[in-house]
Each structure stands twice: as structure tokens, then as C-alpha cells.
Design a protein around this motif. Sequence first.
Motif, mmCIF file in Angstrom:
data_model
loop_
_atom_site.group_PDB
_atom_site.id
_atom_site.type_symbol
_atom_site.label_atom_id
_atom_site.label_comp_id
_atom_site.label_asym_id
_atom_site.label_seq_id
_atom_site.Cartn_x
_atom_site.Cartn_y
_atom_site.Cartn_z
ATOM 1 N N PRO A 76 2.661 -2.695 -15.015
ATOM 2 C CA PRO A 76 1.529 -1.807 -15.310
ATOM 3 C C PRO A 76 0.236 -2.193 -14.596
ATOM 4 C CG PRO A 76 2.652 -2.442 -17.338
ATOM 5 C CD PRO A 76 3.248 -3.259 -16.232
ATOM 6 N N ARG A 77 0.023 -3.492 -14.396
ATOM 7 C CA ARG A 77 -1.194 -3.917 -13.689
ATOM 8 C C ARG A 77 -1.162 -3.494 -12.234
ATOM 9 N NH1 ARG A 77 -2.547 -9.986 -15.090
ATOM 10 N NH2 ARG A 77 -3.856 -9.554 -13.294
ATOM 11 N N ALA A 78 -0.020 -3.661 -11.593
ATOM 12 C CA ALA A 78 0.108 -3.245 -10.190
ATOM 13 C C ALA A 78 -0.032 -1.731 -10.077
ATOM 14 C CB ALA A 78 1.450 -3.700 -9.613
ATOM 15 N N PHE A 79 0.592 -1.007 -10.996
ATOM 16 C CA PHE A 79 0.476 0.449 -10.996
ATOM 17 C C PHE A 79 -0.986 0.872 -11.138
ATOM 18 C CE2 PHE A 79 0.233 4.576 -13.025
ATOM 19 C CZ PHE A 79 1.115 5.333 -12.262
ATOM 20 N N GLY A 80 -1.688 0.237 -12.069
ATOM 21 C CA GLY A 80 -3.091 0.566 -12.295
ATOM 22 C C GLY A 80 -3.962 0.284 -11.080
ATOM 23 N N ARG A 81 -3.690 -0.816 -10.417
ATOM 24 C CA ARG A 81 -4.476 -1.150 -9.222
ATOM 25 C C ARG A 81 -4.232 -0.168 -8.088
ATOM 26 N NH1 ARG A 81 -3.326 -7.453 -9.756
ATOM 27 N NH2 ARG A 81 -5.028 -7.961 -11.174
ATOM 28 N N ILE A 82 -2.965 0.138 -7.845
ATOM 29 C CA ILE A 82 -2.649 1.057 -6.745
ATOM 30 C C ILE A 82 -3.144 2.461 -7.061
ATOM 31 C CG2 ILE A 82 -0.783 2.118 -5.412
ATOM 32 C CD1 ILE A 82 0.763 -0.502 -5.785
ATOM 33 N N MET A 83 -2.914 2.916 -8.276
ATOM 34 C CA MET A 83 -3.373 4.247 -8.659
ATOM 35 C C MET A 83 -4.898 4.300 -8.676
ATOM 36 S SD MET A 83 -2.384 7.296 -9.239
ATOM 37 C CE MET A 83 -0.696 7.288 -9.749
ATOM 38 N N GLY A 112 -6.041 4.751 -5.266
ATOM 39 C CA GLY A 112 -5.836 6.135 -4.856
ATOM 40 C C GLY A 112 -6.923 7.061 -5.370
ATOM 41 N N VAL A 113 -7.261 6.922 -6.643
ATOM 42 C CA VAL A 113 -8.323 7.762 -7.225
ATOM 43 C C VAL A 113 -9.658 7.460 -6.554
ATOM 44 C CG1 VAL A 113 -9.619 8.247 -9.336
ATOM 45 C CG2 VAL A 113 -7.127 8.125 -9.420
ATOM 46 N N LEU A 114 -9.936 6.185 -6.323
ATOM 47 C CA LEU A 114 -11.172 5.811 -5.640
ATOM 48 C C LEU A 114 -11.215 6.391 -4.227
ATOM 49 C CD1 LEU A 114 -13.810 4.185 -5.800
ATOM 50 C CD2 LEU A 114 -12.541 2.252 -4.859
ATOM 51 N N SER A 115 -10.084 6.386 -3.541
ATOM 52 C CA SER A 115 -10.032 6.968 -2.194
ATOM 53 C C SER A 115 -10.261 8.482 -2.221
ATOM 54 C CB SER A 115 -8.682 6.659 -1.531
ATOM 55 O OG SER A 115 -8.549 5.280 -1.322
ATOM 56 N N PHE A 152 -9.499 9.386 4.489
ATOM 57 C CA PHE A 152 -9.507 8.851 3.126
ATOM 58 C C PHE A 152 -8.531 9.610 2.232
ATOM 59 C CE2 PHE A 152 -13.648 7.590 4.788
ATOM 60 C CZ PHE A 152 -13.626 6.235 4.499
ATOM 61 N N ALA A 153 -8.358 10.900 2.490
ATOM 62 C CA ALA A 153 -7.412 11.696 1.703
ATOM 63 C C ALA A 153 -5.973 11.234 1.948
ATOM 64 C CB ALA A 153 -7.562 13.177 2.041
ATOM 65 N N VAL A 154 -5.661 10.899 3.183
ATOM 66 C CA VAL A 154 -4.312 10.392 3.494
ATOM 67 C C VAL A 154 -4.090 9.058 2.794
ATOM 68 C CG1 VAL A 154 -2.869 9.484 5.359
ATOM 69 C CG2 VAL A 154 -4.051 11.650 5.657
ATOM 70 N N LEU A 155 -5.084 8.189 2.836
ATOM 71 C CA LEU A 155 -4.978 6.904 2.139
ATOM 72 C C LEU A 155 -4.772 7.128 0.645
ATOM 73 C CD1 LEU A 155 -5.229 3.797 2.069
ATOM 74 C CD2 LEU A 155 -7.695 4.128 1.828
ATOM 75 N N ALA A 156 -5.519 8.059 0.069
ATOM 76 C CA ALA A 156 -5.396 8.354 -1.361
ATOM 77 C C ALA A 156 -4.015 8.881 -1.710
ATOM 78 C CB ALA A 156 -6.462 9.362 -1.772
ATOM 79 N N ALA A 157 -3.509 9.779 -0.889
ATOM 80 C CA ALA A 157 -2.176 10.332 -1.144
ATOM 81 C C ALA A 157 -1.106 9.248 -1.035
ATOM 82 C CB ALA A 157 -1.886 11.470 -0.166
ATOM 83 N N CYS A 158 -1.243 8.373 -0.059
ATOM 84 C CA CYS A 158 -0.277 7.279 0.097
ATOM 85 C C CYS A 158 -0.311 6.330 -1.099
ATOM 86 C CB CYS A 158 -0.546 6.514 1.387
ATOM 87 S SG CYS A 158 -0.123 7.437 2.870
ATOM 88 N N CYS A 159 -1.506 6.025 -1.593
ATOM 89 C CA CYS A 159 -1.613 5.153 -2.772
ATOM 90 C C CYS A 159 -0.975 5.801 -3.992
ATOM 91 C CB CYS A 159 -3.076 4.835 -3.061
ATOM 92 S SG CYS A 159 -3.830 3.673 -1.915
ATOM 93 N N THR A 160 -1.219 7.077 -4.179
ATOM 94 C CA THR A 160 -0.662 7.779 -5.336
ATOM 95 C C THR A 160 0.864 7.796 -5.276
ATOM 96 O OG1 THR A 160 -2.630 9.169 -5.472
ATOM 97 C CG2 THR A 160 -0.663 9.965 -6.603
ATOM 98 N N VAL A 161 1.396 8.103 -4.115
ATOM 99 C CA VAL A 161 2.854 8.129 -3.955
ATOM 100 C C VAL A 161 3.444 6.726 -4.107
ATOM 101 C CG1 VAL A 161 4.697 8.546 -2.273
ATOM 102 C CG2 VAL A 161 2.885 10.230 -2.577
ATOM 103 N N ALA A 162 2.769 5.739 -3.515
ATOM 104 C CA ALA A 162 3.266 4.365 -3.598
ATOM 105 C C ALA A 162 3.286 3.861 -5.037
ATOM 106 C CB ALA A 162 2.414 3.448 -2.728
#
Length: 111
Positions: free
Chosen positions: A82-89, A92-95, A61-71
Motif C-alpha cells: 500500500p505504501r508503494a501504491f500510494g507513492r506511485i499514485m 501520478g496525481v501530482l503530475s 507531464f500528462a504522459v508521466l502522470a498516465a504512466c504512474c497511474t498505470v504502473a
Amino acid sequence: MARIQLRFSPIIPTIASFLLAALWALSVFADWGLEAFCAGGESASTCSQRLGTVSTVSGLFAVLAACCTVAAWLLPWSRNDPRAFGRIMGAGVLSWIVAEGVLFLGGLMVR
């Protein structure tokens, strides 16, 4: 009907993500988890081995979170929307929260 939009700085979820990442990394790599969950009566090596398994599952889950944050920051379509950024970020926070939860609940079970 008027639509209310909340605007927030993208740095807020980024800082939250980095703080959760730091907490996870310290728990796994700086032996905070070992101190918290293996300080009791059982041999440290047995507890450490079981905690290592929990850390590995949490690490997925940490790898998934890091990938979401970087993406969220590196993908051009995410930075421009901004909506896409908010969803991906947000994913990441949820992960990160799930990674922390797995580590905590697994640590309690190891105990």
C-alpha cells in the motif's frame, strides 16, 4: 508513541487521476483551452499555434502522470504494498496537477 495510520481506498486517488486526465484531455483535444485562451482579439490561428506549443509541454507531464497511474495498478510490487501504491499514485496525481498548471499558466501567457 502510537502511530496513526490513515487507510483509504485506492479507488479515491484513481478517480482523482481519471478526473484530472479527463479535464486535461478536454482542454487539449476538445478545444476547451482554445475557447478559454484564444477567444480574444488576436487571430485564432496564431493563438492556436502558441497554445499547441504549451499543450505539448503540458503533454510531457500528462504522459508521466498516465504512466504512474498505470504502473501503480499493473506492477505487482505496487499492488501488494500500500505504501508503494500510494507513492506511485501520488506521483501520478501530482503530475496531473502540474500538467494542468502548465496548461493554465501557459494559456494565460499565450493570451
